[in-house]
Design a protein around this motif. Sequence first.
Motif, PDB file in Angstrom:
ATOM      1  N   HIS A  68      23.356   4.359  74.975  1.00 31.58           N
ATOM      2  CA  HIS A  68      24.118   5.237  75.891  1.00 31.58           C
ATOM      3  C   HIS A  68      25.421   5.210  75.650  1.00 31.58           C
ATOM      4  O   HIS A  68      26.112   4.137  76.219  1.00 31.58           O
ATOM      5  CB  HIS A  68      23.637   4.699  77.485  1.00 31.58           C
ATOM      6  CG  HIS A  68      24.083   5.510  78.410  1.00 31.58           C
ATOM      7  ND1 HIS A  68      23.922   5.586  79.727  1.00 31.58           N
ATOM      8  CD2 HIS A  68      24.771   6.585  78.300  1.00 31.58           C
ATOM      9  CE1 HIS A  68      24.236   6.385  80.557  1.00 31.58           C
ATOM     10  NE2 HIS A  68      24.881   7.225  79.600  1.00 31.58           N
ATOM     11  N   LYS A 100      21.464   8.102  75.490  1.00 33.46           N
ATOM     12  CA  LYS A 100      22.268   9.188  75.881  1.00 33.46           C
ATOM     13  C   LYS A 100      23.571   9.408  75.495  1.00 33.46           C
ATOM     14  O   LYS A 100      24.055   8.213  75.356  1.00 33.46           O
ATOM     15  CB  LYS A 100      22.065   9.010  77.450  1.00 33.46           C
ATOM     16  CG  LYS A 100      22.334  10.262  78.003  1.00 33.46           C
ATOM     17  CD  LYS A 100      21.967   9.671  79.610  1.00 33.46           C
ATOM     18  CE  LYS A 100      22.558  10.948  80.588  1.00 33.46           C
ATOM     19  NZ  LYS A 100      22.598  10.591  82.088  1.00 33.46           N
ATOM     20  N   GLU A 160      27.168  11.245  76.397  1.00 32.07           N
ATOM     21  CA  GLU A 160      27.610  12.287  77.396  1.00 32.07           C
ATOM     22  C   GLU A 160      29.360  12.124  77.404  1.00 32.07           C
ATOM     23  O   GLU A 160      29.618  11.319  76.968  1.00 32.07           O
ATOM     24  CB  GLU A 160      26.902  12.031  78.618  1.00 32.07           C
ATOM     25  CG  GLU A 160      27.442  10.615  79.112  1.00 32.07           C
ATOM     26  CD  GLU A 160      26.589  10.330  80.550  1.00 32.07           C
ATOM     27  OE1 GLU A 160      27.046  11.284  81.293  1.00 32.07           O
ATOM     28  OE2 GLU A 160      26.294   9.276  80.732  1.00 32.07           O
ATOM     29  N   LYS A 181      34.223   5.122  90.248  1.00 32.40           N
ATOM     30  CA  LYS A 181      33.117   5.076  91.279  1.00 32.40           C
ATOM     31  C   LYS A 181      31.732   5.513  90.821  1.00 32.40           C
ATOM     32  O   LYS A 181      30.766   4.975  91.155  1.00 32.40           O
ATOM     33  CB  LYS A 181      33.915   5.609  92.530  1.00 32.40           C
ATOM     34  CG  LYS A 181      34.374   4.785  93.606  1.00 32.40           C
ATOM     35  CD  LYS A 181      34.475   5.478  94.780  1.00 32.40           C
ATOM     36  CE  LYS A 181      35.049   4.491  96.025  1.00 32.40           C
ATOM     37  NZ  LYS A 181      36.086   5.053  96.641  1.00 32.40           N
ATOM     38  N   SER A 182      32.008   6.692  90.314  1.00 33.79           N
ATOM     39  CA  SER A 182      30.822   7.560  89.992  1.00 33.79           C
ATOM     40  C   SER A 182      29.983   6.721  88.656  1.00 33.79           C
ATOM     41  O   SER A 182      28.878   6.783  88.598  1.00 33.79           O
ATOM     42  CB  SER A 182      31.070   8.821  89.796  1.00 33.79           C
ATOM     43  OG  SER A 182      31.641   9.180  88.465  1.00 33.79           O
ATOM     44  N   LEU A 183      30.819   6.334  87.742  1.00 28.85           N
ATOM     45  CA  LEU A 183      30.006   5.499  86.845  1.00 28.85           C
ATOM     46  C   LEU A 183      29.423   4.145  87.328  1.00 28.85           C
ATOM     47  O   LEU A 183      28.315   3.947  86.952  1.00 28.85           O
ATOM     48  CB  LEU A 183      31.110   5.025  85.967  1.00 28.85           C
ATOM     49  CG  LEU A 183      31.670   6.083  84.734  1.00 28.85           C
ATOM     50  CD1 LEU A 183      32.874   5.488  83.859  1.00 28.85           C
ATOM     51  CD2 LEU A 183      30.636   6.840  83.798  1.00 28.85           C
ATOM     52  N   GLU A 240      28.188   3.980  90.320  1.00 26.99           N
ATOM     53  CA  GLU A 240      26.943   4.139  91.031  1.00 26.99           C
ATOM     54  C   GLU A 240      25.917   4.538  90.106  1.00 26.99           C
ATOM     55  O   GLU A 240      24.636   4.125  90.637  1.00 26.99           O
ATOM     56  CB  GLU A 240      27.203   5.549  91.932  1.00 26.99           C
ATOM     57  CG  GLU A 240      27.963   5.247  93.109  1.00 26.99           C
ATOM     58  CD  GLU A 240      28.620   6.440  93.803  1.00 26.99           C
ATOM     59  OE1 GLU A 240      28.207   7.607  93.344  1.00 26.99           O
ATOM     60  OE2 GLU A 240      29.399   6.399  94.665  1.00 26.99           O
ATOM     61  N   ARG A 241      26.091   4.909  88.947  1.00 28.83           N
ATOM     62  CA  ARG A 241      24.957   5.445  88.207  1.00 28.83           C
ATOM     63  C   ARG A 241      24.517   4.428  87.033  1.00 28.83           C
ATOM     64  O   ARG A 241      23.432   4.423  86.464  1.00 28.83           O
ATOM     65  CB  ARG A 241      25.089   6.715  87.627  1.00 28.83           C
ATOM     66  CG  ARG A 241      25.960   7.036  86.683  1.00 28.83           C
ATOM     67  CD  ARG A 241      26.202   8.611  86.750  1.00 28.83           C
ATOM     68  NE  ARG A 241      27.373   9.051  85.782  1.00 28.83           N
ATOM     69  CZ  ARG A 241      27.221   9.195  84.414  1.00 28.83           C
ATOM     70  NH1 ARG A 241      26.054   8.961  83.928  1.00 28.83           N
ATOM     71  NH2 ARG A 241      28.274   9.583  83.672  1.00 28.83           N
ATOM     72  N   LEU A 242      25.685   3.567  86.511  1.00 23.69           N
ATOM     73  CA  LEU A 242      25.083   2.782  85.544  1.00 23.69           C
ATOM     74  C   LEU A 242      24.937   1.179  85.975  1.00 23.69           C
ATOM     75  O   LEU A 242      25.681   0.751  86.387  1.00 23.69           O
ATOM     76  CB  LEU A 242      26.448   2.591  84.600  1.00 23.69           C
ATOM     77  CG  LEU A 242      26.800   3.930  83.815  1.00 23.69           C
ATOM     78  CD1 LEU A 242      28.280   3.493  83.037  1.00 23.69           C
ATOM     79  CD2 LEU A 242      25.816   4.378  82.950  1.00 23.69           C
ATOM     80  N   PRO A 243      23.713   0.774  85.755  1.00 26.74           N
ATOM     81  CA  PRO A 243      23.279  -0.637  85.982  1.00 26.74           C
ATOM     82  C   PRO A 243      24.347  -1.645  85.363  1.00 26.74           C
ATOM     83  O   PRO A 243      24.477  -2.743  85.874  1.00 26.74           O
ATOM     84  CB  PRO A 243      21.819  -0.787  85.628  1.00 26.74           C
ATOM     85  CG  PRO A 243      21.638   0.424  84.820  1.00 26.74           C
ATOM     86  CD  PRO A 243      22.733   1.265  84.892  1.00 26.74           C
TER      87      PRO A 243
END
Length: 346
Positions: free
Chosen positions: A83, A110, A112, A129-131, A133-136
Motif C-alpha cells: 500500500h 493499493k 494512491e 488525521k485522515s490518514l 483514521e483509515r490506516l491501521p
Amino acid sequence: MSSFLSSVASSTTKQAAAAVGVTALTFLALRQHRKMSALRTAVSANSSFSPSYLPVAIFVGGTGGIGQGTAEAFARHTKGNAHIIIVGRNRVAAETIISKFPTPTAEGAKHEFVYCDLTLMKNIENTTKSLLERLPRVNFLVLSTASVTKIGREETEEGIDKKLATFYYGRFKFINDMLPALRNAVARDEVASVYCIAAAGRGKTIDWDDLGLKKTYRFVSVRQQVPRYLDIITQEFSIQNPAISFIHAWPGTVRTNLGHSIESTPLRLTFKLMMLLAYPVSMSYAQSGEYMLHGMLSASKQAGWSRIDEDGKNMTKNEYIASEEERKKLWEHTVEETSRWKSISS
Ligand SMILES: *[C@@H]1O[C@H](CO)[C@@H](O)[C@H](O)[C@H]1NC(C)=O
Ligand SMILES: *[C@@H]1O[C@H](CO)[C@@H](O)[C@H](O)[C@H]1NC(C)=O
Ligand SMILES: CC(=O)N[C@H]1CO[C@H](CO)[C@@H](O)[C@@H]1O
C-alpha cells in the motif's frame, strides 16, 4: 626569463596539467566504478525484501526528485505488492509515477496520491488525521520534502519560513502525528521505520539563541544549521520511541529539479550551472532512489537511531550526539512552532 627557462617552465606546466587531468579522470573512473558496484549491491540486496505482510509505505514529497526515485524503487522491489501513498502537491506528477508502478497481485495492495501543501502545519494536521483514521498501521514513513522558491526568509501565515517548513517543521509534524500508526506496526511485530532523506551529518553549529532563524536568517545559515536540527530531533524521537527506527539520510549530489522553482532568474540559472558542473560527480534521482531504498531497508532491520550516506550505507563520519539539554530545547521549540497555528484565528 630566458627562452630556455620559459620553455622548461611551460613544459613543466603542461606536465603538471596533464598529471592533474589524468588524476582527475582516474578519480572519476574509480568513483564511477565504486558507485556502479555499490549500485548493483543495492539493487540485488533489495530484490530480496519480501515481508510476510503487505507493507504500508508513505512517501511525503514523493512526487519528484529523490523521494520519487525511492518510491519507484520501493514499488519495483515489492513488485507493486504494497500500500503506497504519495503525499505532495503535484497530483499530475503523482498519477504519472503511480501509473508506472508494477501492477500488484497481492490482495489489498493499493497505490494512491494524497494532496497536501506541507508549508502549512494546519494542512499537515488535516492530512495526518485522515490518514490515521483509515490506516491501521504504517511500516515506512519516508520524508524527502524540500522546496526553494526564494533565497531569503519567506513567512507563511503561521509565522514559519517556507524552506524551514518543508525541510524541518513540516517533517517533524508529519512524523509526530503519525506515531500511533507506526506504534501499531511495532505491536504487530512488523517493520516500523521513519526515514528522513535530508542532510545527515551535514549540519554545523546551531545558534541556540535563534532557533528557527528568525533574527539571523541567511540562506547559508539554513544550509549549515537546519540539517543538524534533523540530526538532533531524530535522536529525540528515537529516545522517546525506542521500538521504532529513525533514520536520517544524506543522498549526496543528485540531479533533481529542486532549483527549477527559484523565482529569481539569475539565481535559478546559477543553480542550473552548478548542477551542470557537478554532473560528473552527481547521480540521477533514480540511481539515488536505489541507494536510498537500500539504506532504508537495511537500517530498518533494527530499531533505534541511524544515519545513511549517499551509497545507502551506514554513515560513520560527522556523528553528532546531542546532549539531553539540546534535545529538550529543540523539541520544545519545535512543538511550539508547529502548534502556533492553532492560536491564529483564521
Ligand atoms: C482535509 O483533508 C481531506 C481528506 O484528505 C480533504 O478532502 C480536505 O479537502 C482537506 N481540507 C483542507 C482544509 O485541507
Ligand atoms: C553505524 O555506524 C555507527 C558509527 O557512526 C556505529 O556506532 C553503528 O554501530 C553502525 N551501525 C551498524 C548497523 O553498522
Ligand atoms: C531488507 C532486505 O530484505 N535485505 C536483504 C538484502 O539482500 C540480502 C542478500 O542479498 C539479504 O541478506 C537481506 O536480508
